[in-house]
Design a protein around this motif. Sequence first.
Motif, PDB file in Angstrom:
ATOM      1  N   HIS A  24      -8.300 -33.200  24.690  1.00  0.00           N
ATOM      2  CA  HIS A  24      -7.701 -33.571  23.607  1.00  0.00           C
ATOM      3  C   HIS A  24      -8.315 -33.565  22.413  1.00  0.00           C
ATOM      4  O   HIS A  24      -7.781 -33.537  21.335  1.00  0.00           O
ATOM      5  N   TYR A  25      -9.611 -33.554  22.346  1.00  0.00           N
ATOM      6  CA  TYR A  25     -10.550 -33.516  21.071  1.00  0.00           C
ATOM      7  C   TYR A  25     -10.059 -32.261  20.463  1.00  0.00           C
ATOM      8  O   TYR A  25     -10.503 -32.166  19.354  1.00  0.00           O
ATOM      9  N   TYR A  26      -9.721 -31.171  21.160  1.00  0.00           N
ATOM     10  CA  TYR A  26      -9.690 -29.848  20.683  1.00  0.00           C
ATOM     11  C   TYR A  26      -7.786 -29.866  20.205  1.00  0.00           C
ATOM     12  O   TYR A  26      -7.691 -28.591  19.678  1.00  0.00           O
ATOM     13  N   ASP A  27      -7.173 -30.821  20.218  1.00  0.00           N
ATOM     14  CA  ASP A  27      -5.991 -30.662  19.916  1.00  0.00           C
ATOM     15  C   ASP A  27      -5.839 -30.166  18.414  1.00  0.00           C
ATOM     16  O   ASP A  27      -6.318 -30.810  17.744  1.00  0.00           O
ATOM     17  N   LYS A  28      -4.727 -29.669  18.151  1.00  0.00           N
ATOM     18  CA  LYS A  28      -4.489 -29.152  16.689  1.00  0.00           C
ATOM     19  C   LYS A  28      -4.031 -30.232  15.858  1.00  0.00           C
ATOM     20  O   LYS A  28      -4.294 -30.191  14.595  1.00  0.00           O
ATOM     21  N   CYS A  29      -3.573 -31.338  16.359  1.00  0.00           N
ATOM     22  CA  CYS A  29      -3.103 -32.271  15.667  1.00  0.00           C
ATOM     23  C   CYS A  29      -4.328 -33.447  15.423  1.00  0.00           C
ATOM     24  O   CYS A  29      -4.656 -33.980  16.396  1.00  0.00           O
ATOM     25  N   TRP A  30      -4.853 -33.762  14.220  1.00  0.00           N
ATOM     26  CA  TRP A  30      -5.777 -34.582  13.822  1.00  0.00           C
ATOM     27  C   TRP A  30      -5.720 -35.827  14.808  1.00  0.00           C
ATOM     28  O   TRP A  30      -6.453 -36.499  15.351  1.00  0.00           O
ATOM     29  N   ARG A  31      -4.330 -36.546  14.206  1.00  0.00           N
ATOM     30  CA  ARG A  31      -4.003 -37.820  14.590  1.00  0.00           C
ATOM     31  C   ARG A  31      -4.285 -37.943  16.455  1.00  0.00           C
ATOM     32  O   ARG A  31      -4.831 -38.825  16.937  1.00  0.00           O
ATOM     33  N   HIS A  32      -3.628 -36.938  17.105  1.00  0.00           N
ATOM     34  CA  HIS A  32      -3.763 -36.852  18.571  1.00  0.00           C
ATOM     35  C   HIS A  32      -5.115 -36.943  18.945  1.00  0.00           C
ATOM     36  O   HIS A  32      -5.493 -37.634  19.815  1.00  0.00           O
ATOM     37  N   ALA A  33      -5.891 -35.765  18.393  1.00  0.00           N
ATOM     38  CA  ALA A  33      -7.419 -35.629  18.734  1.00  0.00           C
ATOM     39  C   ALA A  33      -8.295 -37.051  18.422  1.00  0.00           C
ATOM     40  O   ALA A  33      -8.875 -37.521  19.270  1.00  0.00           O
ATOM     41  N   ALA A  34      -8.050 -37.658  17.189  1.00  0.00           N
ATOM     42  CA  ALA A  34      -8.913 -38.850  16.888  1.00  0.00           C
ATOM     43  C   ALA A  34      -8.597 -40.041  17.705  1.00  0.00           C
ATOM     44  O   ALA A  34      -9.234 -40.944  17.960  1.00  0.00           O
ATOM     45  N   ALA A  35      -7.129 -40.035  18.172  1.00  0.00           N
ATOM     46  CA  ALA A  35      -6.806 -41.242  19.002  1.00  0.00           C
ATOM     47  C   ALA A  35      -7.590 -41.190  20.144  1.00  0.00           C
ATOM     48  O   ALA A  35      -7.838 -42.224  20.808  1.00  0.00           O
ATOM     49  N   HIS A  36      -8.124 -40.174  20.783  1.00  0.00           N
ATOM     50  CA  HIS A  36      -9.109 -40.091  22.105  1.00  0.00           C
ATOM     51  C   HIS A  36     -10.228 -40.433  22.085  1.00  0.00           C
ATOM     52  O   HIS A  36     -11.153 -40.347  22.863  1.00  0.00           O
ATOM     53  N   VAL A  37     -10.827 -40.584  20.585  1.00  0.00           N
ATOM     54  CA  VAL A  37     -12.199 -40.729  20.563  1.00  0.00           C
ATOM     55  C   VAL A  37     -12.725 -42.096  21.048  1.00  0.00           C
ATOM     56  O   VAL A  37     -12.183 -43.079  20.602  1.00  0.00           O
ATOM     57  N   LEU A  38     -13.672 -42.159  21.983  1.00  0.00           N
ATOM     58  CA  LEU A  38     -14.319 -43.193  22.540  1.00  0.00           C
ATOM     59  C   LEU A  38     -15.623 -42.581  23.277  1.00  0.00           C
ATOM     60  O   LEU A  38     -15.919 -41.503  22.977  1.00  0.00           O
ATOM     61  N   SER A  39     -16.684 -43.796  23.085  1.00  0.00           N
ATOM     62  CA  SER A  39     -17.854 -43.286  23.709  1.00  0.00           C
ATOM     63  C   SER A  39     -18.231 -43.994  24.791  1.00  0.00           C
ATOM     64  O   SER A  39     -18.025 -45.229  25.047  1.00  0.00           O
ATOM     65  N   PRO A  40     -18.758 -43.230  25.884  1.00  0.00           N
ATOM     66  CA  PRO A  40     -19.163 -41.991  25.849  1.00  0.00           C
ATOM     67  C   PRO A  40     -17.616 -41.098  26.029  1.00  0.00           C
ATOM     68  O   PRO A  40     -16.717 -41.820  26.240  1.00  0.00           O
ATOM     69  N   PRO A  41     -17.658 -39.964  25.568  1.00  0.00           N
ATOM     70  CA  PRO A  41     -16.357 -39.289  25.177  1.00  0.00           C
ATOM     71  C   PRO A  41     -15.864 -39.040  26.758  1.00  0.00           C
ATOM     72  O   PRO A  41     -16.260 -38.829  27.560  1.00  0.00           O
ATOM     73  N   LEU A  42     -14.313 -38.649  26.541  1.00  0.00           N
ATOM     74  CA  LEU A  42     -13.787 -37.887  27.587  1.00  0.00           C
ATOM     75  C   LEU A  42     -14.229 -36.499  28.089  1.00  0.00           C
ATOM     76  O   LEU A  42     -14.805 -35.904  27.113  1.00  0.00           O
ATOM     77  N   ARG A  43     -14.329 -36.062  29.364  1.00  0.00           N
ATOM     78  CA  ARG A  43     -15.012 -34.984  29.519  1.00  0.00           C
ATOM     79  C   ARG A  43     -13.986 -33.750  29.748  1.00  0.00           C
ATOM     80  O   ARG A  43     -13.004 -34.002  30.039  1.00  0.00           O
ATOM     81  N   ARG A  44     -14.273 -32.634  29.164  1.00  0.00           N
ATOM     82  CA  ARG A  44     -13.707 -31.475  29.112  1.00  0.00           C
ATOM     83  C   ARG A  44     -13.330 -30.700  30.659  1.00  0.00           C
ATOM     84  O   ARG A  44     -12.355 -30.184  30.971  1.00  0.00           O
ATOM     85  N   ASP A  45     -14.378 -31.036  31.274  1.00  0.00           N
ATOM     86  CA  ASP A  45     -14.440 -30.651  32.888  1.00  0.00           C
ATOM     87  C   ASP A  45     -13.013 -31.104  33.377  1.00  0.00           C
ATOM     88  O   ASP A  45     -13.056 -32.486  33.701  1.00  0.00           O
ATOM     89  N   PRO A  46     -12.303 -30.246  33.781  1.00  0.00           N
ATOM     90  CA  PRO A  46     -11.002 -31.053  34.558  1.00  0.00           C
ATOM     91  C   PRO A  46     -11.275 -31.569  35.711  1.00  0.00           C
ATOM     92  O   PRO A  46     -10.305 -32.464  36.190  1.00  0.00           O
ATOM     93  N   THR A  47     -12.457 -31.283  36.371  1.00  0.00           N
ATOM     94  CA  THR A  47     -12.614 -31.920  37.925  1.00  0.00           C
ATOM     95  C   THR A  47     -13.112 -33.421  37.693  1.00  0.00           C
ATOM     96  O   THR A  47     -13.426 -34.040  38.446  1.00  0.00           O
TER      97      THR A  47
END
Length: 487
Positions: free
Chosen positions: A279-302
Amino acid sequence: PSKRILIRGGQVVNDDRAFLADVLVENGLIKEIGEQISISEDGQIEVIDATGKFVIPGGIDPHTHFQLPFMGTVSIDDFYIGTRAALAGGTTTIIDFVIPPKGQSLVEGYHQWRKWADEKVCCDYGLHIGVTWWSEQVKADMETLVRDHGVNSFKMFMAYKGSIQVTDSEMIGIMNTCREIGALAQVHAENGDIIDENQNRLIAAGVTGPEGHPQSRPEEVEHEATKRAIMLADQTNCPLYVVHVMSKQAAREISDARREGRVVFGETIAAALASNGSHYYDKCWRHAAAHVLSPPLRRDPTTAGALMDLLSNGDLQTTGTDHCTFNSEQKSMGKNDFRRIPNGINGVEERMPLIWEKGVRTGKLDVTQFVAVTSTNAAKLFNIYPKKGRIEVGSDADIVVWDPESCSTISAAQHHTAGDFNIFEGMTVHGGPAVVITKGVVAVRNGKVEAVKGSGRYLETNAYSPAVYGRINQRAKIHKWEKVERS
Ligand code: URP
Ligand code: ZN
Ligand code: ZN
Ligand code: ZN
């Protein structure tokens, strides 16, 4: 509201067994559990039919941040809206974090949070205390909080350099103190120094969008800090609880340490189990920013599935949410610089249905394990068991009648938080609370929330939780100093 409630014909589930029984509630407590409880039908009792449903202990979310002053703003769900949303999702106890700024007295911070929470909470709540700096006064405050204010857990931030991050030497002092006073040390495990360095390099390279957030905090940053925290805790004979475990590497570090007998516990969060870092790579800024937390969600789908596996085999013990919501306007503070996007996501309302969907419906968790990871394990670790976390005579009547067949689609249009975005938008979940009872009072029925502002109580938690300190002295023997007498 009726003072007596009879829950008829459901499958009662605790962390150790499930059985068919009626449950009688009186004056806020569980009064009787048995087959076919007979009652005089004098109209003074409400009967709830739980046939085909599970009767489970209300959920405990050990990680929320309601109305948290953070990153130049305040999280939008206050203790009223936040606990109301919790109840809507089957959670009847939350544990929030006092986070005093560096230099502020921890005891003062505690009283500040009590003041904010007491008048608003719709369910019982406890408090962890963030230790954001270190001095003799802080040590004395920790002692006071444990002795006089029912606190038994303290969180250290290894990240957020320049604001609340503590150094290793400060952590050693804090861990030694936790050990002395019977508290549980908690860590936010990320290496804040390298994050700071990465952030500056990303900004200099022109990466200003939300995708800069996960890039500045890769898995190894969480992994290293987790490993370091485990080492420091082990060397100081202090029990450790790692909050919001977001990656496979960090989780494995905890598994390995536990296998070596170290007294370490791990919490993961709903977002890590049901979402991911794409989601951090979503084209919609609002969508991507909504997922910002720390530590971040991981891109590894597993990642999500692996974390659920670890909950299933007991290597991770609890599930929280890190519920810390900011609306789109607040998130926009970081429009030109991802470092200024307030960190936080939702989840307090969605946690239990999501874990049912991703855990029970996939066959990874049975219903007793579901109860363990959503309620009982947290109750044991934070020493509020069996008052909370168990369907038993004498326990608080915090009960959820769980409908395994219900089906709903998560949406910001329907959720109970004040946020204008839901990171689980569009997900369909099967299983959810049909009725939620908090301290003997029905708070949710058929999706309608009747929470009472200010009806919740602060939960005093005692030090030296047996679930936490049981093995510490045994473990401490390993670190006995050896002296050699020489001629
Ligand atoms: O992004 C997060 N997690 N926000 C809340 C503060 C914390 O670190 O838990
Ligand atoms: Zn944290
Ligand atoms: Zn979008
Ligand atoms: Zn948090």
